[in-house]
Design a protein around this motif. Structure first.
Motif, PDB file in Angstrom:
ATOM      1  N   LEU A   1       0.832  -1.198   0.000  1.00 20.50           N
ATOM      2  CA  LEU A   1       0.000   0.000   0.000  1.00 20.50           C
ATOM      3  C   LEU A   1       0.869   1.251   0.000  1.00 20.50           C
ATOM      4  N   ASN A   2       0.585   2.169  -0.935  1.00 22.22           N
ATOM      5  CA  ASN A   2       1.309   3.439  -1.055  1.00 22.22           C
ATOM      6  C   ASN A   2       0.318   4.598  -1.022  1.00 22.22           C
ATOM      7  N   GLY A   3       0.707   5.703  -0.420  1.00 19.45           N
ATOM      8  CA  GLY A   3      -0.178   6.858  -0.379  1.00 19.45           C
ATOM      9  C   GLY A   3       0.574   8.134  -0.074  1.00 19.45           C
ATOM     10  N   GLY A   4      -0.061   9.267  -0.378  1.00 19.04           N
ATOM     11  CA  GLY A   4       0.539  10.578  -0.158  1.00 19.04           C
ATOM     12  C   GLY A   4      -0.064  11.275   1.046  1.00 19.04           C
ATOM     13  N   TYR A   5       0.761  11.969   1.793  1.00 20.15           N
ATOM     14  CA  TYR A   5       0.280  12.698   2.962  1.00 20.15           C
ATOM     15  C   TYR A   5      -0.663  13.837   2.589  1.00 20.15           C
ATOM     16  N   PHE A   6      -0.543  14.351   1.351  1.00 20.93           N
ATOM     17  CA  PHE A   6      -1.316  15.525   0.947  1.00 20.93           C
ATOM     18  C   PHE A   6      -2.465  15.171   0.001  1.00 20.93           C
ATOM     19  N   ASP A   7      -2.989  13.981   0.156  1.00 20.91           N
ATOM     20  CA  ASP A   7      -4.097  13.490  -0.673  1.00 20.91           C
ATOM     21  C   ASP A   7      -5.405  13.653   0.100  1.00 20.91           C
ATOM     22  N   LEU A   8      -6.241  14.604  -0.328  1.00 22.17           N
ATOM     23  CA  LEU A   8      -7.549  14.810   0.303  1.00 22.17           C
ATOM     24  C   LEU A   8      -8.650  14.009  -0.382  1.00 22.17           C
ATOM     25  N   ALA A   9      -8.328  13.338  -1.485  1.00 23.92           N
ATOM     26  CA  ALA A   9      -9.315  12.512  -2.172  1.00 23.92           C
ATOM     27  C   ALA A   9      -9.418  11.142  -1.508  1.00 23.92           C
ATOM     28  N   THR A  10      -8.271  10.529  -1.248  1.00 22.79           N
ATOM     29  CA  THR A  10      -8.229   9.233  -0.556  1.00 22.79           C
ATOM     30  C   THR A  10      -7.173   9.344   0.546  1.00 22.79           C
ATOM     31  N   PRO A  11      -7.518   9.894   1.700  1.00 22.58           N
ATOM     32  CA  PRO A  11      -6.530  10.153   2.755  1.00 22.58           C
ATOM     33  C   PRO A  11      -5.768   8.903   3.180  1.00 22.58           C
ATOM     34  N   TYR A  12      -4.485   9.090   3.423  1.00 17.87           N
ATOM     35  CA  TYR A  12      -3.610   7.942   3.724  1.00 17.87           C
ATOM     36  C   TYR A  12      -4.044   7.215   4.988  1.00 17.87           C
ATOM     37  N   PHE A  13      -4.566   7.936   5.991  1.00 17.95           N
ATOM     38  CA  PHE A  13      -4.928   7.293   7.247  1.00 17.95           C
ATOM     39  C   PHE A  13      -6.190   6.446   7.079  1.00 17.95           C
ATOM     40  N   ALA A  14      -7.040   6.805   6.128  1.00 15.82           N
ATOM     41  CA  ALA A  14      -8.214   5.973   5.816  1.00 15.82           C
ATOM     42  C   ALA A  14      -7.766   4.658   5.185  1.00 15.82           C
ATOM     43  N   ALA A  15      -6.767   4.730   4.304  1.00 17.48           N
ATOM     44  CA  ALA A  15      -6.248   3.511   3.688  1.00 17.48           C
ATOM     45  C   ALA A  15      -5.595   2.614   4.737  1.00 17.48           C
ATOM     46  N   ASP A  16      -4.844   3.222   5.632  1.00 20.57           N
ATOM     47  CA  ASP A  16      -4.224   2.472   6.720  1.00 20.57           C
ATOM     48  C   ASP A  16      -5.293   1.800   7.586  1.00 20.57           C
ATOM     49  N   TYR A  17      -6.356   2.535   7.858  1.00 21.97           N
ATOM     50  CA  TYR A  17      -7.473   2.003   8.652  1.00 21.97           C
ATOM     51  C   TYR A  17      -8.091   0.779   7.969  1.00 21.97           C
ATOM     52  N   GLU A  18      -8.324   0.888   6.665  1.00 19.67           N
ATOM     53  CA  GLU A  18      -8.919  -0.232   5.929  1.00 19.67           C
ATOM     54  C   GLU A  18      -8.046  -1.477   6.011  1.00 19.67           C
ATOM     55  N   MET A  19      -6.745  -1.295   5.799  1.00 17.99           N
ATOM     56  CA  MET A  19      -5.855  -2.447   5.795  1.00 17.99           C
ATOM     57  C   MET A  19      -5.824  -3.147   7.152  1.00 17.99           C
ATOM     58  N   HIS A  20      -5.910  -2.366   8.205  1.00 20.11           N
ATOM     59  CA  HIS A  20      -5.859  -2.953   9.543  1.00 20.11           C
ATOM     60  C   HIS A  20      -7.227  -3.455  10.012  1.00 20.11           C
ATOM     61  N   HIS A  21      -8.225  -3.347   9.131  1.00 19.40           N
ATOM     62  CA  HIS A  21      -9.549  -3.894   9.425  1.00 19.40           C
ATOM     63  C   HIS A  21      -9.986  -4.930   8.396  1.00 19.40           C
ATOM     64  N   LEU A  22      -9.049  -5.392   7.560  1.00 22.01           N
ATOM     65  CA  LEU A  22      -9.388  -6.466   6.625  1.00 22.01           C
ATOM     66  C   LEU A  22      -9.786  -7.718   7.405  1.00 22.01           C
ATOM     67  N   PRO A  23     -10.808  -8.417   6.944  1.00 22.84           N
ATOM     68  CA  PRO A  23     -11.202  -9.659   7.626  1.00 22.84           C
ATOM     69  C   PRO A  23     -10.288 -10.822   7.246  1.00 22.84           C
ATOM     70  N   ILE A  24      -9.054 -10.754   7.759  1.00 18.07           N
ATOM     71  CA  ILE A  24      -8.058 -11.792   7.499  1.00 18.07           C
ATOM     72  C   ILE A  24      -7.453 -12.218   8.827  1.00 18.07           C
ATOM     73  N   PRO A  25      -6.886 -13.411   8.897  1.00 17.36           N
ATOM     74  CA  PRO A  25      -6.189 -13.831  10.116  1.00 17.36           C
ATOM     75  C   PRO A  25      -5.013 -12.900  10.419  1.00 17.36           C
ATOM     76  N   ASP A  26      -4.687 -12.765  11.696  1.00 18.32           N
ATOM     77  CA  ASP A  26      -3.570 -11.904  12.082  1.00 18.32           C
ATOM     78  C   ASP A  26      -2.284 -12.296  11.363  1.00 18.32           C
ATOM     79  N   ALA A  27      -2.115 -13.580  11.107  1.00 17.95           N
ATOM     80  CA  ALA A  27      -0.885 -14.049  10.463  1.00 17.95           C
ATOM     81  C   ALA A  27      -0.700 -13.470   9.065  1.00 17.95           C
ATOM     82  N   LEU A  28      -1.810 -13.125   8.394  1.00 17.17           N
ATOM     83  CA  LEU A  28      -1.703 -12.581   7.035  1.00 17.17           C
ATOM     84  C   LEU A  28      -1.419 -11.082   7.021  1.00 17.17           C
ATOM     85  N   GLN A  29      -1.552 -10.416   8.171  1.00 16.79           N
ATOM     86  CA  GLN A  29      -1.219  -8.990   8.202  1.00 16.79           C
ATOM     87  C   GLN A  29       0.245  -8.750   7.836  1.00 16.79           C
TER      88      GLN A  29
END
Length: 535
Positions: free
Chosen positions: A466-494
């Protein structure tokens, strides 16, 4: 500028270029005006060239062409869409071991000029860093950070965009119009688009003998939404294991859209996850009451406040007492530069458009959306929200002119054809049928997190970057980070997910130093995951 439908407006957070999507009129060039027999035959034009990537020469063959995709079921022998691509193959490479990466922008319905001419193609258009790029002639230079040193590349235009076209063959105009209506309904949707790209990739692997090559997807913005869908389709419908999925400026769940938050009362996540980007933007424009010395330590502080006191205040809703609301507003003022009384009147909830309009409004300026380092004169200083994106207006002409010139003169394709920056997708169907759902697609806010999770679970070796820019107001980087850490996957796949953030915007590569970092990071990711599969 045409008014956006609500669905497209909510989706407009995606591709950097989506803001321009409705600033032109596709309807002047409809494919159904007359049947085009040439569309049902694949076309191609070959050329050769070389590129110097960080001092290393790479000789390549380029193919600009189309593949024709048939329908499903009783239409499986009926041509549905002609999809345009530009492929670059390193000369002398072993196709059995040489990685291949399929690259696309988003939109939805965008051509892939942005990633092609700005990020990874052998030629790169020169644009100003955070100001308006002067009019033509534009500079087209060797791309020192082309990804051709690490992988063969296939840039794909979405159906209806670029030189890609939907196909309707009936000689009777009335029947042809009805065919075209059916094509749009089938393809201009989350699932229809995903299946079209899945079919294209499978057909491309056959045409060029690349079934045994290491395979990667690279999508930007809505292209990340598409990548989640396509990864699951390839893994679980086509039996094509991927080595890696590379995501740039991600949005998987549209409930996390700060642009659409005003239409989604009761969902406070977008305000929480956009706050660090608001703070980064205020830092860049020196609008903070107390300017921090460095950006990243400041953002880590804001992130903690966002998921702590701020999240708790928003979740309290009408239970939030006046004193606590005042305290949160004052803290938001410290992090965003927005006036305390404005934050209180906004009920602590500021949309992306409100922030873009308000941050520099005292100077008559609107802040950029896709890259908030940009600014431009406000169209209406009295408006509630921004009415255009200064970043889009600053660089789009350069990309469009450079590609139209390059594709015809150097790739020898597209003479007498109109290259469409966007398809006519005003009525895009955002309903989606995630893995495991029986019956019809779900009529809800699009969420493809289950698709990516299913692809990762059914191929536990799949790596995601996952790559993102700090100055992106269209798809904020912290929202992308949030999504990745809420994927319905086992902890081992993180552990299969890696991250990189850049001091740039939605189109990370529009900032030269960030382009170098992006190239180096992606090349390293491909090299590491390719080698892992061979062990």
């Amino acid at each position: 500028m045409r008014k956006l439908s609500l669905a497209v407006a909510l989706a407009a957070l995606m591709l950097g270029s989506v803001v321009h999507a409705k600033e032109h009129d596709d309807k002047k060039d409809k494919p159904e005006d007359k049947p085009d027999a040439a569309l049902i035959q694949p076309q191609s034009s070959e050329s050769e060239g070389s590129v110097s990537v960080e001092g290393k020469r790479v000789d390549y063959k380029a193919v600009a062409g189309t593949l024709v995709l048939d329908g499903n079921g009783d239409k499986e022998d009926e041509p549905q869409v002609s999809m345009f691509y530009v492929a670059y193959f390193k000369k002398g490479a072993d196709t059995g071991t040489r990685p291949i990466t399929f690259i696309y922008n988003g939109g939805p319905g965008s051509a892939t000029v942005w990633l092609h001419m700005g990020a990874f193609g052998p030629k790169r258009v020169v644009t100003s860093d955070d100001t308006h790029t002067p009019a033509a002639p534009y500079g087209l230079v060797n791309n020192d950070y082309s990804l051709l040193d690490a992988s063969d590349l296939v840039f794909i235009d979405a159906p209806g965009a670029g030189f890609s076209r939907l196909i309707a063959r009936d000689e009777d105009k009335g029947k042809r119009d009805e065919q075209m209506k059916e094509r749009r309904k089938a393809i201009y949707s989350v699932d229809g688009d995903g299946h079209a790209f899945g079919k294209f990739i499978a057909q491309f692997l056959t045409k060029y003998g690349r079934w045994n090559s290491p395979k990667y997807l690279f999508g930007e913005s809505y292209g990340t939404t598409r990548s989640a869908v396509v990864a699951n389709i390839l893994e679980n419908e086509e039996s094509i294991d991927l080595n890696g999925v590379i995501l740039l400026s991600q949005i998987l769940s549209f409930d996390n859209s700060i642009d659409g938050s005003q239409f989604n009362p009761g969902i406070d996540t977008p305000y929480i996850t956009a706050l660090p980007t608001f703070a980064a933007t205020a830092f860049y424009h020196r609008k903070l009451p107390q300017q921090p010395a460095q950006l990243e330590p400041f953002l880590r502080e804001v992130e903690q406040f966002a998921i702590g006191d701020y999240a708790q205040a928003l979740m309290a809703g009408a239970h939030l007492d006046a004193a606590r609301k005042q305290a949160v507003a004052e803290k938001l003022h410290q992090y965003t530069g927005l006036p305390v009384d404005y934050l209180l009147r906004a009920d602590l909830r500021v949309t992306g458009g409100m922030f873009e309009h308000e941050l520099q409004n005292d100077g008559g300026l609107t802040t950029g959306r896709l890259d908030s380092r940009f600014s431009g004169p406000s169209l209406d200083p009295m408006s509630k929200e921004s009415e255009y994106d200064p970043q889009s207006s600053s660089i789009s002409s350069a990309y469009v002119a450079a590609f139209n010139d390059y594709v015809r003169k150097q790739l020898k394709f597209g003479q007498n054809l109109n290259y469409r920056l966007f398809a006519d997708v005003d009525h895009w169907d955002f309903s989606h049928k995630p893995p495991g759902v029986q019956g019809e697609a779900l009529q809800q806010s699009t969420n493809v997190m289950p698709d990516l999770a299913t692809a990762m679970k059914t191929n536990p070796d799949l790596k995601v970057f996952l790559n993102g820019g700090y100055f992106d107001l269209a798809t904020p980087y912290f929202a992308a980070d949030y999504e990745m850490h809420h994927l319905p996957i086992p902890d081992a796949l993180q552990k299969n997910i890696s991250y990189a953030w850049y001091p740039s915007g939605h189109m990370v590569y529009a900032h030269t130093e960030s382009l170098k970092m992006l190239h180096d990071n992606v090349a390293r990711f491909i090299g590491e995951t390719d080698n892992l599969q061979r062990k």
